[in-house]
Structures are given as structure tokens and as C-alpha cells.
Write an enzyme that holds these catalytic residues in place. Structure first.
Site, mmCIF file in Angstrom:
data_model
loop_
_atom_site.group_PDB
_atom_site.id
_atom_site.type_symbol
_atom_site.label_atom_id
_atom_site.label_comp_id
_atom_site.label_asym_id
_atom_site.label_seq_id
_atom_site.Cartn_x
_atom_site.Cartn_y
_atom_site.Cartn_z
ATOM 1 N N LYS A 40 15.369 44.116 35.400
ATOM 2 C CA LYS A 40 16.195 42.929 35.127
ATOM 3 C C LYS A 40 17.849 43.170 34.669
ATOM 4 O O LYS A 40 18.646 42.662 35.001
ATOM 5 C CB LYS A 40 15.764 41.759 34.266
HETATM 6 C C1 LIG Z 1 8.630 44.729 35.629
HETATM 7 C C2 LIG Z 1 8.535 43.472 36.632
HETATM 8 N N1 LIG Z 1 7.831 43.922 37.836
HETATM 9 C C3 LIG Z 1 8.052 43.073 39.081
HETATM 10 C C4 LIG Z 1 8.423 41.598 38.640
HETATM 11 C C5 LIG Z 1 8.474 41.010 39.962
HETATM 12 O O1 LIG Z 1 9.782 40.664 40.309
HETATM 13 P P1 LIG Z 1 10.371 39.791 41.501
HETATM 14 O O2 LIG Z 1 10.009 38.378 40.462
HETATM 15 O O3 LIG Z 1 11.890 39.857 41.653
HETATM 16 O O4 LIG Z 1 9.252 39.554 42.404
HETATM 17 C C6 LIG Z 1 8.910 41.587 37.509
HETATM 18 C C7 LIG Z 1 9.431 40.083 37.180
HETATM 19 O O5 LIG Z 1 10.364 39.513 38.001
HETATM 20 C C8 LIG Z 1 8.860 42.299 36.302
HETATM 21 O O6 LIG Z 1 9.551 41.838 35.219
HETATM 22 N N1 LIG Z 2 9.273 38.090 36.323
HETATM 23 C C1 LIG Z 2 10.183 37.541 35.908
HETATM 24 C C2 LIG Z 2 10.222 36.177 36.220
HETATM 25 C C3 LIG Z 2 11.480 35.511 36.597
HETATM 26 O O1 LIG Z 2 12.035 35.992 37.667
HETATM 27 P P1 LIG Z 2 13.509 36.082 38.245
HETATM 28 O O2 LIG Z 2 13.622 37.347 38.954
HETATM 29 O O3 LIG Z 2 13.666 34.938 39.040
HETATM 30 O O4 LIG Z 2 14.253 35.732 36.988
HETATM 31 C C4 LIG Z 2 10.213 37.627 34.282
HETATM 32 O O5 LIG Z 2 10.148 38.755 33.853
HETATM 33 O O6 LIG Z 2 10.902 36.814 33.673
#
Ligand SMILES: Cc1ncc(COP(=O)(O)O)c(C=O)c1O
Ligand SMILES: N[C@@H](CCOP(=O)(O)O)C(=O)O
Length: 465
Positions: A109
């Protein structure tokens, strides 16, 4: 570049307006009116660029070029813990881990949010405006957003997390930030409930206007745009555009894999997208049998992926439905009302030609972490392990195609699972070494809209006073 809503009813706007708006007023998500496409020669010319330069070039194609992008990217990625920012680590003869966790909060993120914090600052300063950011997190978006927005004078931020459903490291990373513009709320519910509350606040037009709401979740287009460059960096490093690559992404809200799809839409030769799910496998079920039906969210060892309603799927759906906003709106409304998304067969087939779905339960996740460790390949966090197992199971038949696995979190964010699998308890980096001693501050609230809106209002008023 202008942006339109997937539901066809919101006025088109530019990148800066989309950054501030987050969700479109018709409840849809913003997407570019037309996709920027680069020629093979243009992609080749980007090979070898330092990551911040590559990111700035790609973001300019999405209409962010009015901002001092190069300086922002230099600053955003300058503090990352690896000189390559997003290093590629070879795991076996064809799989490569794309490490996206070298930022301040140890998850992918940071790649987008370190930049978004700076973008918000720039645009708000230029306009003399202030916003209230509301976000939902299953653990990682929250800490990355708080880290990016803490102490910024024109931003108040309220993050909702599901009570007791994040790892302790994830929770502490959020709740130990005591900056006055930050408020953490533990909601009695799961991540989907938190995300629903955020969307409901956006859909409450008077509240949205009063609070000047903005978003940091991947419903905000800027999040997706800022996640495209690392797929480009990895594909170029492995020989694209002169060689096909595949991508495997541990998936929850569908934002990360959507960013990879955008890179393909822009001309990079990505042959397949492999989607790894934990037991919350709505996406894998959809790809297997066109069954997009939400089930209750089940806790797992990869808590950030404990999600059933994957917000960004709407952006792909819009494309699969021929960019028909009315059809997308109708499909999403029926999903909301009936809990099952009626995707036409032709659209489903188109999706299955590109996307492959894989499910791994907790036992499988532990055994994958152990396998990677005992074979000397890698120390993976549970989310990344879902991605590596998916890559091995569903790699393209053509063995010459390398697979990029998104390594989405540092193993130290999930020490309990990693220790159970390997006996090793990965230490936190020195800057977080005292995390368990830091004071925490958060409220536990029921997940009803009135209560949450009142808390957001009180937070914003206190800071404005
Ligand atoms: C460590 C981790 N892996 C995978 C994901 C999944 O990614 P996305 O929500 O973009 O599919 C998340 C949350 O978004 C995450 O924090
Ligand atoms: N896995 C995410 C959930 C939110 O996903 P986002 O990519 O839409 O912000 C988290 O860790 O909060």
C-alpha cells in the site's frame, strides 16, 4: 485526460478532481475515458529508468502531469528500504517475487499511498482547501494511509478497521499514531462492513459535501494509477515488451491485480493474471463457474484478503460489459440487492480467457510458507505465499513465460503465521522495534452509519476548531 464513472451518470473530470472525489456521485468508480497505449518502442525506451522516473512518466500518461511528479516520486520512494524500490527476487526457474513492501509500513500500500499523501497536499495547498479522508482497512491500507497523511495540515483522516481481525502489528501500526489529525475506529464487523460504511458515507450527499470527503482506498483511481508502474518495472526487467510475462497477485479488493490489467491495457504483453485467494474465494468461484455470490467473511491467516466484495471488480466489469454504464449500474445494484452478480456468459468467458483463480486455505498457506523456506527460496508472508502457490499451480503452459508474483507484505507483519510455518519469528525493522511498547488510541464502535458519521464529524470539527 478525462475520467468517467463506471455507472455513467457522473460528470467527467480531470485527474486532480478524481483524486479529491474518490467515489463518483452515482456510486461508480472513475476510469480513464480512453486508455493511454504505448508502442513497443516507447516501452523499450523506459527500460532501465530509476523507479521514481518510471513512475513519474507513467503517471503523467494518466493526466497527473500538472503536478511536480518527478520531485514527488523522488520524495515518495526516496525513503524506501531498498535502492531498487521494488526489487525482483528470483524464486525458481520461472517465478520472481516483486517485493512491494520496502516502504514505511511494510506492505504494498505504501507504493501508492506515499505518493497520494503528497498529491493531496499539493492539490489542497493549490486550491486552499481541506478534506476529510475516510478509509476502510483489513489491515494494510489503514497504516499506509495514516503514515502518508499524519500531521498534514489540510487533511483529517478517519480509518475504520474490523475489530480483532487484523494482525497485532497491523493494528498497532495504525493505532499508535497519535497525530491530532488521525482517528482510528475499530468497527464491530468485518472488512466488508467497514467498506460498506465508507461507501455509504460517500453516497450520503449532504454529509459528503459537509465533510468534503476524500478516499484512500482503491476506489480512488489515483491508487490504481500509482500501482501500475511497478508492474511495468518488473515486466521491462524481464524482457517486455519483447517477451511475454504473467502476473500472480494475492487478491482481496481487486485493486492490485487491476493495476496489472491496466499495464496490459497500456500495451505491456502480460499473458495471464493469476488471482490467489484465501478461503474468502469469491473471485476464484466466479472464474471457475460464473458464481459471484458473496458469502460471510471468514477470518484467515492472510487477514488483509478477508474480503468478499471486491470493489475494483466493478472497473473490470465495466470493460467486460463494453463500457456500458447503465448495464454496470444495473449489475451492481442487483449484486447489492440479491448478493449474487449476474454476469453475462460472454463477459464471463472473456474474463476467464485472461484471469485464472486459485484458492488456498490456511493449512495450504502454512505449508507453502514452509515449502518456500525449507527449499531455500524465500521467507514469505501469508499473503505472498498465496500468490506463489497460485503461480506454481496456474502458470501459463508456455514455460518460457516468467511469472511475476506480487510480494505484498513483509513477513514481519504476520510473525505468528510465519513462526508457525517455519519456526522463525521475523523481526520488525529497527524503526518499528518499539511498536509493542507504543501507546495505542482507538475507539470501538458499532457499525451503523449514524454512529460512524457522528464520529467522523466530531473528529473533523475538533481539528477545524
Ligand atoms: C498484504 C496484502 N496482500 C494482498 C492484498 C490484496 O490486494 P487487493 O485488495 O488490491 O486485491 C492486500 C490488501 O489489499 C494486502 O494488504
Ligand atoms: N487489504 C486492504 C483492504 C482495502 O483495500 P484497498 O486496496 O481498497 O485500500 C487493506 O489492507 O486494508
Amino acid at each position: 485526460m478525462r475520467y468517467i464513472s463506471t455507472r455513467g451518470q457522473a460528470a467527467p473530470r480531470d485527474f486532480e478532481a478524481v483524486l479529491l472525489a474518490g467515489l463518483a456521485e452515482d456510486g461508480g468508480l472513475f476510469v480513464p475515458e480512453t486508455w493511454p497505449v504505448l508502442s513497443a518502442a516507447e516501452w523499450r525506451a523506459m527500460r532501465g529508468l530509476p523507479y521514481p522516473a518510471l513512475a513519474a512518466r507513467i503517471l503523467a500518461l494518466f493526466g497527473a502531469g500538472e503536478m511536480p511528479l518527478r520531485a514527488m516520486c523522488d520524495e515518495a520512494y526516496g525513503g524506501f528500504g531498498h535502492p531498487a524500490v521494488v526489487p525482483l527476487v528470483q524464486l525458481d526457474h520461472r517465478c520472481f517475487a516483486l517485493e512491494l513492501f520496502h516502504g514505511p509500513t511494510l506492505a504494498f500500500k505504501d507504493m501508492a499511498l506515499q505518493l497520494l499523501g503528497r498529491m493531496f497536499d499539493h492539490v489542497l495547498d493549490k486550491r486552499g482547501e481541506r478534506v476529510t479522508i475516510v478509509g476502510a482497512t483489513s489491515g494494510d491500507t489503514g497504516s499506509a494511509a495514516i503514515e502518508a497523511c499524519r500531521d498534514r495540515s489540510a487533511i483529517d483522516i478517519v480509518i475504520l478497521h474490523p475489530e480483532g481481525r487484523t494482525s497485532e502489528v497491523q493494528r498497532r501500526q495504525m493505532t499508535s499514531v497519535l497525530a491530532p489529525n488521525v482517528r482510528n475506529i475499530a468497527v464491530k464487523g468485518d472488512f466488508d462492513a467497514c467498506q460498506d460504511l465508507v461507501k455509504a458515507m460517500f453516497n450520503d450527499a449532504p454529509f459528503r459535501t459537509e465533510m468534503r470527503l476524500s478516499a484512500v482506498n482503491s476506489i480512488n483511481w489515483a491508487r490504481i494509477a500509482a500501482q501500475v508502474p511497478y508492474y511495468a518495472a518488473a515486466a521491462l526487467a524481464l524482457g517486455a515488451p519483447d517477451r511475454e510475462v504473467a502476473v500472480s497477485v494475492p487478491t482481496g479488493n481487486f485493486g492490485n491485480v487491476l493495476a496489472a490489467w491496466v499495464a496490459r491495457r497500456m500495451g505491456l504483453p502480460i499473458s495471464h493474471f493469476i488471482i490467489g485467494s484465501n478461503r474468502n474465494d469469491i473471485l476464484a468461484r466466479f472464474l471457475a463457474s460464473n458464481d459471484m455470490s458473496a458469502q460471510p467473511v471468514e477470518p484467515s491467516l492472510s487477514p488483509s484478503m478477508d474480503i468478499q466484495v471486491s470493489s475494483n471488480f466493478e472497473r473490470l466489469l465495466f470493460e467486460l460489459l463494453g463500457r456500458d454504464g447503465a448495464a454496470t449500474a444495473d449489475t451492481m445494484t442487483r449484486f447489492r440487492a440479491e448478493g449474487r452478480m449476474p454476469v453475462p456468459d460472454a463477459a464471463w468467458r472473456e474474463a476467464t480467457a485472461l484471469f485464472r483463480g486459485f484458492t488456498l486455505d490456511d493449512a495450504g498457506t502454512l505449508s507453502e510458507i514452509r515449502h518456500l523456506w525449507t527449499t531455500g527460496q524465500y521467507l514469505a508472508d501469508p499473503h505472498t505465499a498465496v500468490g506463489t502457490a497460485a503461480a506454481r499451480a496456474l502458470a501459463p503452459e508456455d514455460a518460457a513465460i516468467p511469472v511475476i508474483v506480487a510480494a505484498t507484505a513483509h513477513p514481519a507483519k504476520f510473525p505468528d503465521a510465519v513462526e508457525r510455518a517455519t519456526g522463525i519469528r521475523p523481526p520488525l525493522p529497527a524503526r518499528l522495534a518499539d511498536l509493542y511498547q507504543r501507546e495505542e488510541r482507538f475507539d470501538v464502535l458499532p457499525g451503523d452509519l449514524g454512529t460512524i458519521e457522528a464520529a467522523v464529524r466530531a473528529h473533523a470539527r475538533r481539528n477545524a476548531a
